[in-house]
Design an enzyme around this catalytic site. Structure first.
Site, mmCIF file in Angstrom:
data_model
loop_
_atom_site.group_PDB
_atom_site.id
_atom_site.type_symbol
_atom_site.label_atom_id
_atom_site.label_comp_id
_atom_site.label_asym_id
_atom_site.label_seq_id
_atom_site.Cartn_x
_atom_site.Cartn_y
_atom_site.Cartn_z
ATOM 1 N N ASP A 286 0.577 -1.223 0.067
ATOM 2 C CA ASP A 286 -0.027 0.016 -0.017
ATOM 3 C C ASP A 286 0.863 1.314 -0.070
ATOM 4 O O ASP A 286 0.548 2.417 -0.395
ATOM 5 C CB ASP A 286 -0.856 -0.044 1.249
ATOM 6 C CG ASP A 286 -1.907 -1.093 1.313
ATOM 7 O OD1 ASP A 286 -2.261 -1.658 0.272
ATOM 8 O OD2 ASP A 286 -2.215 -1.546 2.367
ATOM 9 N N HIS A 335 5.357 10.906 10.420
ATOM 10 C CA HIS A 335 4.879 11.997 9.797
ATOM 11 C C HIS A 335 4.639 12.301 8.407
ATOM 12 O O HIS A 335 3.387 12.815 8.023
ATOM 13 C CB HIS A 335 5.956 13.334 10.181
ATOM 14 C CG HIS A 335 5.789 14.664 9.834
ATOM 15 N ND1 HIS A 335 5.318 15.752 10.841
ATOM 16 C CD2 HIS A 335 5.549 15.196 8.493
ATOM 17 C CE1 HIS A 335 5.051 16.858 10.029
ATOM 18 N NE2 HIS A 335 5.301 16.431 8.679
ATOM 19 N N GLU A 336 5.526 11.551 7.656
ATOM 20 C CA GLU A 336 5.296 11.766 6.216
ATOM 21 C C GLU A 336 4.207 10.373 5.963
ATOM 22 O O GLU A 336 3.447 10.738 4.995
ATOM 23 C CB GLU A 336 6.503 11.214 5.643
ATOM 24 C CG GLU A 336 8.100 11.931 5.947
ATOM 25 C CD GLU A 336 7.751 13.498 5.827
ATOM 26 O OE1 GLU A 336 6.945 13.865 5.033
ATOM 27 O OE2 GLU A 336 8.266 14.301 6.482
ATOM 28 N N HIS A 339 1.254 12.539 6.201
ATOM 29 C CA HIS A 339 0.709 13.136 5.094
ATOM 30 C C HIS A 339 0.060 12.315 4.048
ATOM 31 O O HIS A 339 -0.754 12.800 3.265
ATOM 32 C CB HIS A 339 2.060 13.672 4.355
ATOM 33 C CG HIS A 339 2.431 15.076 5.234
ATOM 34 N ND1 HIS A 339 1.753 15.924 5.517
ATOM 35 C CD2 HIS A 339 3.781 15.396 5.553
ATOM 36 C CE1 HIS A 339 2.140 17.156 6.030
ATOM 37 N NE2 HIS A 339 3.587 16.651 5.971
ATOM 38 N N CYS A 390 -7.334 0.599 -0.412
ATOM 39 C CA CYS A 390 -6.290 -0.635 -0.315
ATOM 40 C C CYS A 390 -6.086 -0.701 1.274
ATOM 41 O O CYS A 390 -5.354 -2.119 1.660
ATOM 42 C CB CYS A 390 -5.153 0.054 -0.849
ATOM 43 S SG CYS A 390 -4.374 1.245 -0.110
ATOM 44 N N ASN A 393 -8.202 -3.786 3.646
ATOM 45 C CA ASN A 393 -7.977 -5.121 3.593
ATOM 46 C C ASN A 393 -6.912 -5.639 4.688
ATOM 47 O O ASN A 393 -5.815 -4.772 4.680
ATOM 48 C CB ASN A 393 -7.621 -5.614 2.162
ATOM 49 C CG ASN A 393 -6.354 -5.189 1.614
ATOM 50 O OD1 ASN A 393 -6.212 -3.945 1.479
ATOM 51 N ND2 ASN A 393 -5.417 -6.208 1.453
ATOM 52 N N ASN A 408 -6.754 -4.292 27.419
ATOM 53 C CA ASN A 408 -5.003 -4.042 27.172
ATOM 54 C C ASN A 408 -4.705 -2.829 26.396
ATOM 55 O O ASN A 408 -3.769 -2.475 26.119
ATOM 56 C CB ASN A 408 -4.321 -5.253 26.708
ATOM 57 C CG ASN A 408 -4.801 -5.535 24.851
ATOM 58 O OD1 ASN A 408 -5.675 -4.845 24.678
ATOM 59 N ND2 ASN A 408 -4.044 -6.545 24.572
ATOM 60 N N GLU A 412 -7.687 -4.886 18.743
ATOM 61 C CA GLU A 412 -7.418 -6.319 18.310
ATOM 62 C C GLU A 412 -8.333 -6.796 17.502
ATOM 63 O O GLU A 412 -9.787 -6.167 17.535
ATOM 64 C CB GLU A 412 -6.777 -7.053 19.188
ATOM 65 C CG GLU A 412 -5.587 -6.652 20.056
ATOM 66 C CD GLU A 412 -5.396 -7.515 21.018
ATOM 67 O OE1 GLU A 412 -4.073 -7.998 21.445
ATOM 68 O OE2 GLU A 412 -6.139 -7.717 22.020
ATOM 69 N N GLU A 415 -12.449 -6.661 18.254
ATOM 70 C CA GLU A 415 -12.810 -5.761 19.168
ATOM 71 C C GLU A 415 -12.957 -4.109 18.177
ATOM 72 O O GLU A 415 -12.628 -4.142 17.203
ATOM 73 C CB GLU A 415 -11.616 -5.261 20.015
ATOM 74 C CG GLU A 415 -11.270 -6.168 21.049
ATOM 75 C CD GLU A 415 -10.029 -5.974 21.725
ATOM 76 O OE1 GLU A 415 -9.665 -6.566 22.832
ATOM 77 O OE2 GLU A 415 -9.348 -4.970 21.254
#
Length: 484
Positions: A286, A335-336, A339, A390, A393, A408, A412, A415
């Protein structure tokens, strides 16, 4: 059902503290020396893996006892994880190393609701944890006594230089990118996307030839660095319900496959083109991030395209290996990637609890691992309005995700939310006892969302500017509509 193994480590501090030492993170001015002593309690008949699924560490910090809970990050690698490097004559060498029994963990301090941690237990304990609002680092000491570890505050690491380190992104209007198509082409409705809690980013990281030479051709050292970075990325993105699965690591050990220059924008463009024409044809993923040893011009340490996740050419970012501290590299990469997920730079009105947030344009001396309220809203709009198919999935192999443990604070499979134990839960939308959203929940975030419900029709959500009129909520959506 997988047996959970409980491991207790007693760390006994030596009767002295160090004043200054050179560690992997740099020159540290004040540190404590501790010794791990491992005591293992295994259930009868259980086989012992090399690295346990769950562990506890007991030790003292500043004279006070703490308990560090660790849980293996089973979503770190995809089932089809691969690695590629190149021989001296340019031949591509691709392997599928066994990564199921790895040594990378996430953690938290007991009785500290805001604590987090990211630790590798490969050769001793290395990583960071937050305790009472302060970040501590731990790593093995390179002494003849192999059990010795150093614990120290991040603030006690001498800063490498005083020059600001900044993101190179200046364009913040995602609509300017023509190749990005609207979400109308997606098979899922906006409401289905909104309430599908999990997003999965299948990530490829490429280390360029300067990285290879910087680390003296040591492929293992580069691997470990990148594994630690991706483990930290997961810690940061989990609050957005995003899992980052490393599907491939590529090291340009022979030569660079693109023209890597100190002009960050040019390198980003070349990397995006290479990803579309080469990498995507041999490895499904991705997003790709280039980690480079080059020093970009000026103060730039990274750059990426905005709202570009899932685009074959634009779903990329590049990051300079600007620090010995892997946490700082992970903040820059997060950070990137932020974006790529539609986030813009934070303004003065953005907050993440009193810290300099991940999307701040300048890397702070005290960086945070949290995204701001602005980033949450911008990411939500990206999911609603852009073609983000993308990341909906799950990566190959459902066994990469650990069995859910409600309470916790890690979201997961199975949940809808996980806000910790009922006494510590701060999420009004989440039933802490079941890790499901309450049946009456209409929304979680947005300018027209308040206390998990749509704000009343007619509520002002954006004040008028110039000759425009106030924008008002519809009562049917969490988004603030435009007057157009």
């Amino acid at each position: 059902m997988i047996q959970v193994l409980l491991v207790t480590i007693c760390l006994a501090a030596l009767p002295y503290q160090g004043s200054s030492i050179i560690l992997e993170s740099g020159n540290v001015n004040d540190y404590e020396v501790v010794y791990p002593r491992k005591v293992t309690a295994l259930p009868k008949g259980a086989g012992q893996p090399k690295y346990e699924d769950a562990m506890q560490y007991e030790f003292k910090v500043n004279g006070e006892p703490v308990v560090l809970h660790l849980e293996k990050n089973k979503g770190l690698f995809s089932k089809d994880y691969s690695e590629t490097h190149y021989s001296s004559d340019g031949r591509k060498i691709t392997t599928n190393p066994p990564v199921e029994d790895h040594c990378y963990y996430h953690g938290r301090i007991e009785n500290d609701a805001d604590s987090t941690g990211s630790i590798s237990a490969c050769n001793g304990l290395k990583g960071h944890f937050k305790l009472q609002g302060e970040m501590y680092l731990i790593e093995p000491l390179k002494l003849s006594d192999s059990e010795a570890h150093a614990i120290y505050k991040y603030e006690n690491v001498e800063k490498e230089d005083e020059a600001p380190k900044m993101c190179g992104v200046t364009e913040t209007n995602w609509e300017s990118y023509e190749p990005i198509k609207k979400a109308s082409q997606s098979n899922l409705t906006p409401e289905q996307q909104r309430f599908n809690p999990f997003k999965y980013v299948e990530l490829v990281i490429v280390a360029d030839h300067r990285m290879f030479t910087k680390y003296n051709g040591d492929l293992e050292k580069i691997r470990i660095k990148i594994y630690e970075i991706v483990n930290i990325l997961n810690e940061m993105f989990r609050y957005l319900y995003i899992r980052i699965a490393l599907v491939d690591l590529e090291i340009w050990s022979n030569r660079d496959l693109i023209n890597v220059t100190s002009v960050a924008g040019d390198t980003l463009d070349s990397f995006g083109n290479w990803r579309e024409t080469d990498l995507l044809k041999r490895k499904s993923h991705d997003n790709a991030q280039l980690l480079t040893g080059i020093d970009f011009n000026g103060t730039t340490i990274g750059i990426a395209y905005i709202a570009s996740m899932c685009n074959p050419y634009l779903s990329v970012g590049i990051v300079q290996d600007h620090s010995e501290i892997n946490f700082l590299i992970a903040v820059t990469m997060a950070h990137e990637m932020g974006h790529n997920l539609g986030m813009r730079h934070d303004t003065d009105y953005c907050t993440c609890g009193g810290y300099s947030c991940i999307m701040c344009a300048v890397l702070s001396d005290q960086p945070s691992k949290f995204f701001s309220n602005c980033s949450y809203i911008q990411y939500g709009k990206f999911i609603m309005n852009q073609n983000s198919q993308c990341i909906l999935n799950e990566p190959l192999g459902t066994d990469i995700v650990s069995p859910p443990v409600c309470g916790n604070e890690i979201l997961e499979v199975g949940e809808e939310c996980d806000c910790g134990c009922p006494t510590n839960c701060q999420d009004p939308c989440c039933n802490a006892a079941t890790c499901k959203q309450y049946s009456w929940v209409q929304c979680e975030s947005g300018e027209c969302c308040e206390q998990c419900r749509f704000r009343a029709a007619g509520t002002v959500c954006r004040r008028a500017t110039d000759n425009d009129m106030d924008n008002r909520c519809t009562g049917q959506s969490a988004d603030c509509p435009s007057n157009g």
